[in-house]
Enzyme design. Sequence first.
Site, mmCIF file in Angstrom:
data_model
loop_
_atom_site.group_PDB
_atom_site.id
_atom_site.type_symbol
_atom_site.label_atom_id
_atom_site.label_comp_id
_atom_site.label_asym_id
_atom_site.label_seq_id
_atom_site.Cartn_x
_atom_site.Cartn_y
_atom_site.Cartn_z
ATOM 1 N N SER A 29 0.831 -1.197 0.000
ATOM 2 C CA SER A 29 0.000 0.000 0.000
ATOM 3 C C SER A 29 0.871 1.256 0.000
ATOM 4 C CB SER A 29 -0.956 -0.039 1.205
ATOM 5 O OG SER A 29 -1.968 0.929 1.066
ATOM 6 N N ASP A 80 -9.167 -5.838 -5.103
ATOM 7 C CA ASP A 80 -8.792 -4.682 -4.296
ATOM 8 C C ASP A 80 -9.764 -3.528 -4.535
ATOM 9 O OD1 ASP A 80 -7.560 -2.710 -2.866
ATOM 10 O OD2 ASP A 80 -5.648 -2.794 -3.918
ATOM 11 N N HIS A 129 -7.236 -5.998 -0.708
ATOM 12 C CA HIS A 129 -6.130 -5.054 -0.612
ATOM 13 C C HIS A 129 -4.939 -5.603 0.156
ATOM 14 C CE1 HIS A 129 -4.253 -1.154 -0.744
ATOM 15 N NE2 HIS A 129 -4.166 -1.078 0.574
#
Length: 270
Positions: free
Chosen positions: A98, A219, A247
């Site tokens: 991320s 995601d 995610h």
Amino acid sequence: MMGFHHFFLRRLRKSKTHLLVPWLSGLRGSPLNSCLEWRCTYPLLEEAGLEAWAIDVLGWGFSDLERLPPCDVASKRHHLYQLWNSYIKRPMILVGPSLGAAVAIDFAVNHPEAVEKLVLINASVYAEGTGALAGLPRSVAYAGVSLLKSIPLRLYANILAFNGISLATVDWTNVGRLHCLLPWWEDATINFMSSGGYNVIAQIKQLKQKSLLICGECDQIVNYKQVVRLHCELQDAIMRLIPDCGHLPHVDKPSSVAKLIAEFSLGDCH
């Protein structure tokens, strides 16, 4: 410890590969903000013979901040470099999920001698820093940051990350907010936010290290088109899609992620 406030590590002396896995929290990206996120994948990386280090970067996770230092991008980079320079001292594979992907890119561009390869998981790298949040009045900023650690918001963020609600979602909600209860957390978060945050868009094309992009098929936080864009802009990258995954592939599908990272470290991920 050479200015390091907290990190969790285990070493496999037989291993020749150093794998540094920093978890970075942020205002955008995954809601799970500490190295505890790697509790499922980390043992599998060790079983694969990798020397893995799970790091809470300065000001995030369970950093032990008795006194609040600057928590801007330059300070985080320097903190990470000092860890590498003091304990690892040879090129490593740097893993960033991320917003952690932005930190990994920034570090690799500024310290190419320290990074052999990159693994970027559902990379959030196209945000232009913290934007308008950097100019918020401090009272408003503190109110917003306080909201970030609330159970309803954390639960909602985890529902997005895991594509639904389950007992595991509730468990990860509790795990993901533990570090927010530390006394320095709000101050460190405001310090980073007001500094402008990470903007690595211009650095992406400067990267020379080989990179593995891992993305979850489902995601809902990072758009798949952004991952494809990143794949096209990097000089030397391969992309792997993990099906039926949100995610957080290293939480949803730890075996798949560990296998991809292990193969990539050996040069077998084609």
